[in-house]
Design a protein around this motif. Structure first.
Motif, PDB file in Angstrom:
ATOM      1  N   ALA A 118       0.835  -1.078  -0.203  1.00 33.22           N
ATOM      2  CA  ALA A 118      -0.055  -0.042   0.008  1.00 33.22           C
ATOM      3  C   ALA A 118       0.808   1.197   0.181  1.00 33.22           C
ATOM      4  O   ALA A 118       0.571   2.278  -0.791  1.00 33.22           O
ATOM      5  N   THR A 119       1.921   1.131   0.646  1.00 37.26           N
ATOM      6  CA  THR A 119       3.001   2.231   0.924  1.00 37.26           C
ATOM      7  C   THR A 119       3.343   2.672  -0.504  1.00 37.26           C
ATOM      8  O   THR A 119       3.226   3.967  -1.004  1.00 37.26           O
ATOM      9  N   GLY A 141       0.508   3.920  -2.900  1.00 34.54           N
ATOM     10  CA  GLY A 141      -0.088   5.299  -2.507  1.00 34.54           C
ATOM     11  C   GLY A 141       1.006   6.120  -3.225  1.00 34.54           C
ATOM     12  O   GLY A 141       0.540   7.419  -3.652  1.00 34.54           O
ATOM     13  N   LEU A 142       2.349   5.941  -3.011  1.00 34.74           N
ATOM     14  CA  LEU A 142       3.172   7.166  -3.460  1.00 34.74           C
ATOM     15  C   LEU A 142       3.037   7.052  -5.161  1.00 34.74           C
ATOM     16  O   LEU A 142       3.161   8.172  -5.743  1.00 34.74           O
ATOM     17  N   GLY A 194      -0.156   8.861  -5.985  1.00 38.57           N
ATOM     18  CA  GLY A 194      -0.148  10.177  -5.744  1.00 38.57           C
ATOM     19  C   GLY A 194       0.763  11.154  -6.776  1.00 38.57           C
ATOM     20  O   GLY A 194       0.193  12.200  -7.317  1.00 38.57           O
ATOM     21  N   LEU A 205       3.513  18.898  -1.081  1.00 39.04           N
ATOM     22  CA  LEU A 205       3.583  17.713  -1.486  1.00 39.04           C
ATOM     23  C   LEU A 205       4.540  16.666  -0.704  1.00 39.04           C
ATOM     24  O   LEU A 205       4.049  15.790  -0.046  1.00 39.04           O
ATOM     25  N   ASN A 263       2.605  16.305   2.696  1.00 38.68           N
ATOM     26  CA  ASN A 263       1.222  15.606   2.906  1.00 38.68           C
ATOM     27  C   ASN A 263       1.241  14.428   2.029  1.00 38.68           C
ATOM     28  O   ASN A 263       0.147  13.746   2.218  1.00 38.68           O
ATOM     29  N   LEU A 264       2.121  14.098   1.092  1.00 34.43           N
ATOM     30  CA  LEU A 264       2.196  12.758   0.402  1.00 34.43           C
ATOM     31  C   LEU A 264       3.458  11.881   0.828  1.00 34.43           C
ATOM     32  O   LEU A 264       3.255  10.793   0.711  1.00 34.43           O
ATOM     33  N   LEU A 285       4.149  13.162   6.369  1.00 35.19           N
ATOM     34  CA  LEU A 285       3.154  12.792   7.152  1.00 35.19           C
ATOM     35  C   LEU A 285       2.366  11.597   7.147  1.00 35.19           C
ATOM     36  O   LEU A 285       2.256  10.740   8.309  1.00 35.19           O
ATOM     37  N   PRO A 286       2.047  10.994   6.112  1.00 34.65           N
ATOM     38  CA  PRO A 286       1.583   9.646   5.783  1.00 34.65           C
ATOM     39  C   PRO A 286       2.533   8.753   6.189  1.00 34.65           C
ATOM     40  O   PRO A 286       2.100   7.348   6.833  1.00 34.65           O
ATOM     41  N   ASP A 316       2.501   8.315  10.002  1.00 35.21           N
ATOM     42  CA  ASP A 316       1.638   7.501  10.436  1.00 35.21           C
ATOM     43  C   ASP A 316       1.546   5.861  10.209  1.00 35.21           C
ATOM     44  O   ASP A 316       1.228   5.332  11.188  1.00 35.21           O
ATOM     45  N   LYS A 317       2.056   5.453   8.898  1.00 33.80           N
ATOM     46  CA  LYS A 317       2.200   4.208   8.926  1.00 33.80           C
ATOM     47  C   LYS A 317       3.052   3.661   9.833  1.00 33.80           C
ATOM     48  O   LYS A 317       3.042   2.673  10.463  1.00 33.80           O
ATOM     49  N   ILE A 329       1.801   2.777  13.121  1.00 38.86           N
ATOM     50  CA  ILE A 329       0.921   1.389  12.959  1.00 38.86           C
ATOM     51  C   ILE A 329       1.760   0.232  13.072  1.00 38.86           C
ATOM     52  O   ILE A 329       1.581  -0.613  13.687  1.00 38.86           O
ATOM     53  N   ALA A 344      -4.400   8.694  -2.157  1.00 39.56           N
ATOM     54  CA  ALA A 344      -2.841   7.912  -2.308  1.00 39.56           C
ATOM     55  C   ALA A 344      -2.201   8.492  -1.027  1.00 39.56           C
ATOM     56  O   ALA A 344      -1.609   7.452  -0.450  1.00 39.56           O
ATOM     57  N   CYS A 402      -0.591   5.873   4.504  1.00 45.43           N
ATOM     58  CA  CYS A 402      -0.574   6.052   5.723  1.00 45.43           C
ATOM     59  C   CYS A 402      -1.224   4.809   6.555  1.00 45.43           C
ATOM     60  O   CYS A 402      -1.402   4.720   7.827  1.00 45.43           O
TER      61      CYS A 402
END
Lengths: 258, 258, 258, 258, 258
Positions: free
Chosen positions: A4-5, A8-9, A12, A193, A196-197, A200-201, A204-205, A208, D44, D49
């Motif tokens: 997912a990481t 996502g990148l 994005g 960018l 926020n891309l 910070l994400p 958060d990951k 977790i 994304a 995250c």
């Protein structure tokens, strides 16, 4: 591998590139000087706020957001219950021979202490302290990314201010005003960018991932303490399974129903 | 000497200067009046929000972000274990002669109380209170830099508003509008730089330094209490090493394996 | 008298005035209507969010940030130790005669209860409750200034919006656009100054003052309880001195060395 | 079915559409590229995250804000008191036959453990752990919506910056400036709507739903433990009713008055 | 009746109206569509984030910020001490006859349980739970106003964006640009006023009211428990007065001095 990481990148940045190319030329959005201010400035701020050692360890930390050992709590509990059975059947010293086959260093160190007859309280203290240290290392890794998420937009704004001041001080040629402002705005976009891309994400990951890893360590600490005290393997299993969500605890109910 | 703090500041300001000079003249970005509003205004706000004594102590606090005693927790534990051995072998009074060679005042004060036969509970209370006081001094140092990080951007904005109002009230000569706005924006840039490259990162670094120093004090308190109660040096070592991350605890496992 | 509060306000407003006068005329920056919106609006919001009684008590609270009783914790401890000596030597009733000479009402009330033979638990409960009430009064004083620090910039922005709407609705005379916008921006500047030079720094200073005063009260509570229970004055001194930072505790070590 | 969620969304989007159509054409406010940047960019960031599994579970989580089992705490307490009566009258094994008629899986699992004679402490531990797991699943669902509420406005701003840079780099045709800027602002509007009308309010609603559901589970845990220990049904009822607000507890007072 | 709330709102809105009328026409600042977006949008968001029941109860909650029972803690304590005297003199059953004259339902319910001979622990649990429920109802009332304070400015900004996009897409007539922008800015102003003059200050006032009411309930709980256990009325009074600030506790010292 946390797919997912990466997805996502890619999604994005792909979207941003597509949005730019559908309206303008990608080259118009790339300005090495602006990149230098945002990335360089953020790195400078990170150097001021972190010890050199932590800063250099950042790459290792970020890696954790992409790659991650397959961590199967059910398998882990099964292994620990297995050791508990051996210890109960053949005595705790019988575990000494099995330790070469155990992958997880943390289990090995814990079992070794139990085999050595170290005082149980001291075992628990040492293992808890190791978990604590790991948790702090995780937090300080996350803190660096959080700081990047704060400083990148700030240096984006600083870069835009520099660009605006340059443009405003030399407005003789009106045709240069638009492009000058455009370049000035690029740093703000880069900073937004990056924050926020990416920063910070990823932070958060990491939080977790860290929670997952600490749960595993907690299961191991409880398991080793149970093995040390010679608990019945059935009880060990019941105790360890309280760490799992009900959906992963099926076998237990099956057994009880049997 | 924390080289990262210095490198970070040099890299950060170097980049900004380079970015400015690649597009304009550095002189265009230096305006003494704007510097006075941002720095002076922030200092005024800090004077209102801090007692004079704390404000004047700020330089001392900031110094801690650059310079720092080489603090080797392993060496510290080794020393404390050494004292414990002496105390156990020759009686606690034997430590009196060694105190002249101890660098750390905090250890000296603790050991002196133990030698004097002060009540252990009172020793612990007094040492804990000293650590608490140190922790509060650190926090209030960090608080000043945090406040600077809040007030500098605010006065940057106030300066920009003053500049804009001046410019807007006198727009007869259109050629002056651009430069007037450029100067007005400088204070915002100064405020952002002061906050994001200096004040906030230094505050973060101080927090990390403070945590390190408090860990050392905690090791010392535990060590002195162990020496006072005549613990076995091996036990003292094991107890103190639980403060260290596993990677720095090697010798312990070696010894146990032996 | 906390001279830093006054110096800070004078330096801050002096700088702003100087900055304005070096570029423009001070009169251009004074607009009674704008002052009314920012100050009046903030006061209106404070009236909505606070009971009338607390609002009217605000002046008294702010005074604490400027004036403050010389509070010498060492002198206080010395006094309490003196009372403990009298109580131990001549019995606790001997303190009754001394109470006329004690300045601090809080000590008087505590000692009076001890002399009256009130149950120690009830004394502690009553004194702790009084400290709690004081602490809450301090917090609610700080809360009003914090609220002012939030509402002043908000009404600054509201005033600017009103000014902009007025200007935009009547743009027939281009020469009025600049000055109209200039006046509109003034409220934002007033709000930012009121918040960042007055309200928020004063709130911080009050928090520091409050912590000092509560520490004194805590020393007194502990002292009165010690006197009531007839502790040895030496022990009383040692106990109370744990509230002081080490640098102010010199005499204790001297005495012990003696 | 929580009708307020649906009404709120319909009213909110209805108003926006009405406001747009009263001034302009709805088509002017729909730009697929802008939608892609805001929604795609936010997705994304959410992928970076969150673990893939949690991200895919988002739809299920959001559903909880719209639909919700009719959860009647009074009925639940009545049922539990009924089971307690049966257990007291006919022995706890009598509950085995009733379990087929119980809807709530959580009650069934708890009662089953009680019937099986599992150790009460272990029952409580297992049930508490299940509640804990549920609470964490709820929190992580809310966390995804909170993250959406942070990232949507950020990508709105990024989209606007891209649009502005495109427009500024090509200002040859003045008639295109206005529409270019209009399109650029659309992403900011999309981001603000997504955050303030959808993501953040849904996150708040989920928190309220979660609190309700956890209260029910707590009532069940307490009820099962009371049944297991053979409490008097009257006592069970009194204990469980302390979880209810007084307005829903009427029958209790009636009974007592009787 | 909390007169400050009303005065604050009148002064605040009066000032805004005066400021507008001194520069322009009040009619220019009233735009029904803009009002609909800000108020309607905020209400829509509140419907999404709150259960319908809580949303409809909002009016009742807000009323508490204006009207409030005269709550005199001294009178309350006097009453409770009176009941304690009766209970001590004539037995607790004597209170049954007095209950018709007690206004406060919460006291009646507590005393009734004491008279009924309910287990003291259960009385305390039930009363504490009722206080807890009240506290949660207050918090959820405050939470709605806090949410309004967050969503109103957001919908103000959304309305301004809609207005700007409309204006920018149709710039053929330059004379319409100014008024178009003016109308667009109105929603931002409405949102800021709704948040900073109404929602956020009312939320703060509710928090203060709630603290007062909970203090009263705490006094009642303590009083009822004292009555139940048959404490000496003098002791009851001393205990209850520790809830009061010293300035309201005068009589106690007088009595002791007597």
């Amino acid at each position: 591998m946390d797919i997912a990481t990466l997805i996502g990148l890619l999604v994005g940045f792909g979207l941003i590139v597509w949005a730019i190319m559908s309206k303008s030329d990608l080259g118009n959005f790339i300005d090495p000087g602006s990149v230098a201010i945002v990335i360089g400035g953020s790195i400078a701020a990170l150097l001021v706020c972190n010890p050199l050692k932590d800063f250099l360890g950042m790459a290792k930390v970020i890696k954790n957001a992409f790659f991650t050992k397959s961590s199967d709590a059910q398998k882990l509990i099964q292994d620990l219950v297995g050791y508990a059975e051996v210890a109960r059947r053949d005595g705790i010293l019988a575990l000494e021979g099995m330790m070469r086959d155990i992958d997880d260093d943390f289990i090995v160190r814990g079992v070794q202490m139990a085999v050595d007859g170290t005082d149980p309280e001291l075992i628990e203290q040492i293992m808890a302290c190791e978990v604590e240290t790991l948790s702090e290392r995780h937090s300080s890794g996350k803190a660096i990314l959080d700081a990047l998420g704060r400083y990148a937009p700030a240096f984006g704004m600083i870069g835009t201010l520099i660009g605006l001041v340059c443009m405003l001080q030399d407005m003789d040629d009106p045709s240069k005003i638009g492009p000058g402002m455009a370049v000035a705005l690029l740093t703000t976009m880069y900073g937004a960018l990056l924050a926020n891309l990416v920063a910070l994400p990823l932070a958060d990951k990491l939080a977790i991932r860290s929670a997952e890893e600490l749960l595993h360590k907690a299961i191991i600490v409880r398991g080793v303490m149970s093995i040390q005290s010679g608990d019945n393997p059935r009880i060990v299993e019941q105790k360890l399974k309280t760490f799992l969500p009900p959906s992963l605890r099926g076998s237990e109910e099956d057994e009880r129903a049997a």
